[in-house]
Design a protein around this motif. Structure first.
Motif, PDB file in Angstrom:
ATOM      1  N   ILE A 179       0.842  -1.205   0.000  1.00 59.52           N
ATOM      2  CA  ILE A 179       0.000   0.000   0.000  1.00 59.52           C
ATOM      3  C   ILE A 179       0.872   1.249   0.000  1.00 59.52           C
ATOM      4  O   ILE A 179       0.669   2.163  -0.804  1.00 59.52           O
ATOM      5  CB  ILE A 179      -0.961  -0.013   1.206  1.00 59.52           C
ATOM      6  CG1 ILE A 179      -2.029  -1.083   0.994  1.00 59.52           C
ATOM      7  CG2 ILE A 179      -1.603   1.361   1.417  1.00 59.52           C
ATOM      8  CD1 ILE A 179      -2.887  -1.364   2.202  1.00 59.52           C
ATOM      9  N   VAL A 180       1.839   1.293   0.879  1.00 58.89           N
ATOM     10  CA  VAL A 180       2.719   2.467   0.961  1.00 58.89           C
ATOM     11  C   VAL A 180       3.550   2.593  -0.323  1.00 58.89           C
ATOM     12  O   VAL A 180       3.740   3.695  -0.838  1.00 58.89           O
ATOM     13  CB  VAL A 180       3.607   2.405   2.221  1.00 58.89           C
ATOM     14  CG1 VAL A 180       4.660   3.498   2.206  1.00 58.89           C
ATOM     15  CG2 VAL A 180       2.742   2.517   3.473  1.00 58.89           C
ATOM     16  N   GLY A 181       4.003   1.480  -0.853  1.00 60.79           N
ATOM     17  CA  GLY A 181       4.764   1.512  -2.106  1.00 60.79           C
ATOM     18  C   GLY A 181       3.929   2.033  -3.263  1.00 60.79           C
ATOM     19  O   GLY A 181       4.401   2.839  -4.076  1.00 60.79           O
ATOM     20  N   ALA A 182       2.678   1.582  -3.342  1.00 57.38           N
ATOM     21  CA  ALA A 182       1.782   2.058  -4.406  1.00 57.38           C
ATOM     22  C   ALA A 182       1.489   3.546  -4.234  1.00 57.38           C
ATOM     23  O   ALA A 182       1.452   4.297  -5.214  1.00 57.38           O
ATOM     24  CB  ALA A 182       0.485   1.250  -4.391  1.00 57.38           C
ATOM     25  N   ALA A 183       1.309   3.985  -2.991  1.00 62.38           N
ATOM     26  CA  ALA A 183       1.070   5.407  -2.728  1.00 62.38           C
ATOM     27  C   ALA A 183       2.296   6.233  -3.134  1.00 62.38           C
ATOM     28  O   ALA A 183       2.152   7.304  -3.737  1.00 62.38           O
ATOM     29  CB  ALA A 183       0.744   5.621  -1.255  1.00 62.38           C
ATOM     30  N   ASN A 184       3.479   5.735  -2.833  1.00 60.83           N
ATOM     31  CA  ASN A 184       4.709   6.442  -3.226  1.00 60.83           C
ATOM     32  C   ASN A 184       4.858   6.495  -4.741  1.00 60.83           C
ATOM     33  O   ASN A 184       5.316   7.492  -5.297  1.00 60.83           O
ATOM     34  CB  ASN A 184       5.935   5.790  -2.589  1.00 60.83           C
ATOM     35  CG  ASN A 184       6.021   6.071  -1.107  1.00 60.83           C
ATOM     36  OD1 ASN A 184       5.453   7.036  -0.609  1.00 60.83           O
ATOM     37  ND2 ASN A 184       6.724   5.215  -0.390  1.00 60.83           N
ATOM     38  N   GLN A 185       4.472   5.425  -5.404  1.00 63.79           N
ATOM     39  CA  GLN A 185       4.539   5.395  -6.872  1.00 63.79           C
ATOM     40  C   GLN A 185       3.590   6.444  -7.458  1.00 63.79           C
ATOM     41  O   GLN A 185       3.958   7.163  -8.391  1.00 63.79           O
ATOM     42  CB  GLN A 185       4.178   3.997  -7.374  1.00 63.79           C
ATOM     43  CG  GLN A 185       4.332   3.824  -8.861  1.00 63.79           C
ATOM     44  CD  GLN A 185       4.026   2.393  -9.297  1.00 63.79           C
ATOM     45  OE1 GLN A 185       3.926   1.477  -8.485  1.00 63.79           O
ATOM     46  NE2 GLN A 185       3.872   2.204 -10.580  1.00 63.79           N
ATOM     47  N   LEU A 186       2.391   6.531  -6.904  1.00 58.62           N
ATOM     48  CA  LEU A 186       1.446   7.555  -7.362  1.00 58.62           C
ATOM     49  C   LEU A 186       1.989   8.958  -7.100  1.00 58.62           C
ATOM     50  O   LEU A 186       1.888   9.842  -7.949  1.00 58.62           O
ATOM     51  CB  LEU A 186       0.099   7.399  -6.640  1.00 58.62           C
ATOM     52  CG  LEU A 186      -0.885   6.428  -7.254  1.00 58.62           C
ATOM     53  CD1 LEU A 186      -2.082   6.237  -6.337  1.00 58.62           C
ATOM     54  CD2 LEU A 186      -1.340   6.916  -8.611  1.00 58.62           C
ATOM     55  N   ARG A 187       2.572   9.163  -5.931  1.00 60.33           N
ATOM     56  CA  ARG A 187       3.135  10.468  -5.584  1.00 60.33           C
ATOM     57  C   ARG A 187       4.229  10.869  -6.571  1.00 60.33           C
ATOM     58  O   ARG A 187       4.256  11.994  -7.069  1.00 60.33           O
ATOM     59  CB  ARG A 187       3.686  10.448  -4.154  1.00 60.33           C
ATOM     60  CG  ARG A 187       4.253  11.791  -3.710  1.00 60.33           C
ATOM     61  CD  ARG A 187       4.865  11.737  -2.311  1.00 60.33           C
ATOM     62  NE  ARG A 187       5.716  10.586  -2.069  1.00 60.33           N
ATOM     63  CZ  ARG A 187       6.969  10.442  -2.501  1.00 60.33           C
ATOM     64  NH1 ARG A 187       7.519  11.380  -3.243  1.00 60.33           N
ATOM     65  NH2 ARG A 187       7.675   9.367  -2.214  1.00 60.33           N
ATOM     66  N   ARG A 188       5.120   9.938  -6.886  1.00 63.55           N
ATOM     67  CA  ARG A 188       6.192  10.245  -7.849  1.00 63.55           C
ATOM     68  C   ARG A 188       5.628  10.581  -9.231  1.00 63.55           C
ATOM     69  O   ARG A 188       6.079  11.527  -9.877  1.00 63.55           O
ATOM     70  CB  ARG A 188       7.169   9.075  -7.943  1.00 63.55           C
ATOM     71  CG  ARG A 188       8.123   8.972  -6.764  1.00 63.55           C
ATOM     72  CD  ARG A 188       9.217   7.946  -7.001  1.00 63.55           C
ATOM     73  NE  ARG A 188       8.716   6.594  -7.204  1.00 63.55           N
ATOM     74  CZ  ARG A 188       8.445   5.729  -6.224  1.00 63.55           C
ATOM     75  NH1 ARG A 188       8.643   6.071  -4.976  1.00 63.55           N
ATOM     76  NH2 ARG A 188       8.002   4.520  -6.507  1.00 63.55           N
ATOM     77  N   ALA A 189       4.644   9.815  -9.660  1.00 61.60           N
ATOM     78  CA  ALA A 189       4.030  10.079 -10.971  1.00 61.60           C
ATOM     79  C   ALA A 189       3.344  11.442 -10.978  1.00 61.60           C
ATOM     80  O   ALA A 189       3.447  12.195 -11.960  1.00 61.60           O
ATOM     81  CB  ALA A 189       3.037   8.974 -11.308  1.00 61.60           C
ATOM     82  N   MET A 190       2.681  11.763  -9.888  1.00 65.17           N
ATOM     83  CA  MET A 190       2.000  13.062  -9.813  1.00 65.17           C
ATOM     84  C   MET A 190       2.999  14.217  -9.809  1.00 65.17           C
ATOM     85  O   MET A 190       2.750  15.251 -10.430  1.00 65.17           O
ATOM     86  CB  MET A 190       1.109  13.113  -8.574  1.00 65.17           C
ATOM     87  CG  MET A 190      -0.099  12.192  -8.679  1.00 65.17           C
ATOM     88  SD  MET A 190      -0.998  12.059  -7.127  1.00 65.17           S
ATOM     89  CE  MET A 190      -2.013  13.515  -7.246  1.00 65.17           C
ATOM     90  N   LYS A 191       4.131  14.039  -9.134  1.00 67.04           N
ATOM     91  CA  LYS A 191       5.149  15.089  -9.101  1.00 67.04           C
ATOM     92  C   LYS A 191       5.668  15.385 -10.504  1.00 67.04           C
ATOM     93  O   LYS A 191       5.961  16.533 -10.833  1.00 67.04           O
ATOM     94  CB  LYS A 191       6.320  14.671  -8.200  1.00 67.04           C
ATOM     95  CG  LYS A 191       6.065  14.878  -6.735  1.00 67.04           C
ATOM     96  CD  LYS A 191       7.185  14.349  -5.893  1.00 67.04           C
ATOM     97  CE  LYS A 191       8.308  15.319  -5.792  1.00 67.04           C
ATOM     98  NZ  LYS A 191       9.290  14.954  -4.749  1.00 67.04           N
ATOM     99  N   GLU A 192       5.768  14.365 -11.330  1.00 68.84           N
ATOM    100  CA  GLU A 192       6.271  14.554 -12.689  1.00 68.84           C
ATOM    101  C   GLU A 192       5.246  15.221 -13.598  1.00 68.84           C
ATOM    102  O   GLU A 192       5.609  15.932 -14.527  1.00 68.84           O
ATOM    103  CB  GLU A 192       6.676  13.210 -13.286  1.00 68.84           C
ATOM    104  CG  GLU A 192       7.895  12.606 -12.639  1.00 68.84           C
ATOM    105  CD  GLU A 192       8.227  11.223 -13.185  1.00 68.84           C
ATOM    106  OE1 GLU A 192       7.626  10.818 -14.202  1.00 68.84           O
ATOM    107  OE2 GLU A 192       9.074  10.549 -12.576  1.00 68.84           O
ATOM    108  N   ARG A 193       3.967  14.995 -13.327  1.00 70.97           N
ATOM    109  CA  ARG A 193       2.926  15.458 -14.248  1.00 70.97           C
ATOM    110  C   ARG A 193       2.153  16.682 -13.779  1.00 70.97           C
ATOM    111  O   ARG A 193       1.428  17.275 -14.572  1.00 70.97           O
ATOM    112  CB  ARG A 193       1.934  14.322 -14.497  1.00 70.97           C
ATOM    113  CG  ARG A 193       2.548  13.174 -15.245  1.00 70.97           C
ATOM    114  CD  ARG A 193       1.483  12.148 -15.612  1.00 70.97           C
ATOM    115  NE  ARG A 193       2.120  10.941 -16.067  1.00 70.97           N
ATOM    116  CZ  ARG A 193       2.144   9.802 -15.399  1.00 70.97           C
ATOM    117  NH1 ARG A 193       1.525   9.704 -14.254  1.00 70.97           N
ATOM    118  NH2 ARG A 193       2.760   8.753 -15.887  1.00 70.97           N
ATOM    119  N   VAL A 194       2.250  17.012 -12.517  1.00 72.88           N
ATOM    120  CA  VAL A 194       1.410  18.078 -11.977  1.00 72.88           C
ATOM    121  C   VAL A 194       1.739  19.417 -12.633  1.00 72.88           C
ATOM    122  O   VAL A 194       2.884  19.698 -12.981  1.00 72.88           O
ATOM    123  CB  VAL A 194       1.541  18.162 -10.431  1.00 72.88           C
ATOM    124  CG1 VAL A 194       2.873  18.745 -10.028  1.00 72.88           C
ATOM    125  CG2 VAL A 194       0.405  18.955  -9.833  1.00 72.88           C
TER     126      VAL A 194
END
Length: 156
Positions: free
Chosen positions: A106-121
């Protein structure tokens, strides 16, 4: 000391002062660029964390191809990716029915989403709300622009 002896010392002192001033001026654009970059990253990160705080927990299943058991976490009141991420692995493991592997996923998936969002936001300034981090970013960009314009005038 005679005036003739003082003149060379004063000239050397002035040369040192000039060297210090030139070093400050030439490093100013790089320094203000670094400040502006840091201000941008802080404003961007704040926006990403706000978005994670609103993102439904079910979005984590998309990241893991649906192989995530979220029912025990939802049963105790977690509703967003931001909440689960903030709890961390240890906090999630305290929930009955959540083991170390599930918590880590769960934490790994949340971190993956956070990284993807940082790149695209896309950071858009909100002139009505005037968030402090955006205000800091605007001030840093203004300072960088002023120094950039001043250094361009000096080159001409």
């Amino acid at each position: 000391m005679t005036p003739e002896e003082m003149a060379p010392r004063a000239l050397v002192g002035q040369a040192r002062d000039l060297r210090t001033a030139l070093a400050t001026v030439t490093s100013a654009p790089l320094a203000t660029r670094g400040v502006a970059r840091s201000a941008y990253e802080a404003a961007r990160d704040e926006l990403v964390y706000q978005q994670l705080a609103e993102l439904p927990l079910a979005r984590l299943k998309e990241t893991t191809q649906g192989r995530l058991m979220l029912a025990p976490i939802e049963a105790v009141g977690y509703r967003t990716v931001g909440q689960a991420s903030a709890a961390g692995v240890v906090g999630l493991q305290r929930i009955p029915g959540v083991g170390p592997e599930t918590a880590a996923k769960i934490v790994g998936a949340a971190n993956q989403l956070r990284r993807a969002m940082k790149e695209r936001v896309r950071l858009r300034f909100d002139p009505d709300a005037r968030p402090p981090r955006q205000t800091s970013l605007l001030a840093a960009l203004c300072a960088y622009g002023k120094i950039g314009r001043a250094s361009c005038r000096e080159r001409v």
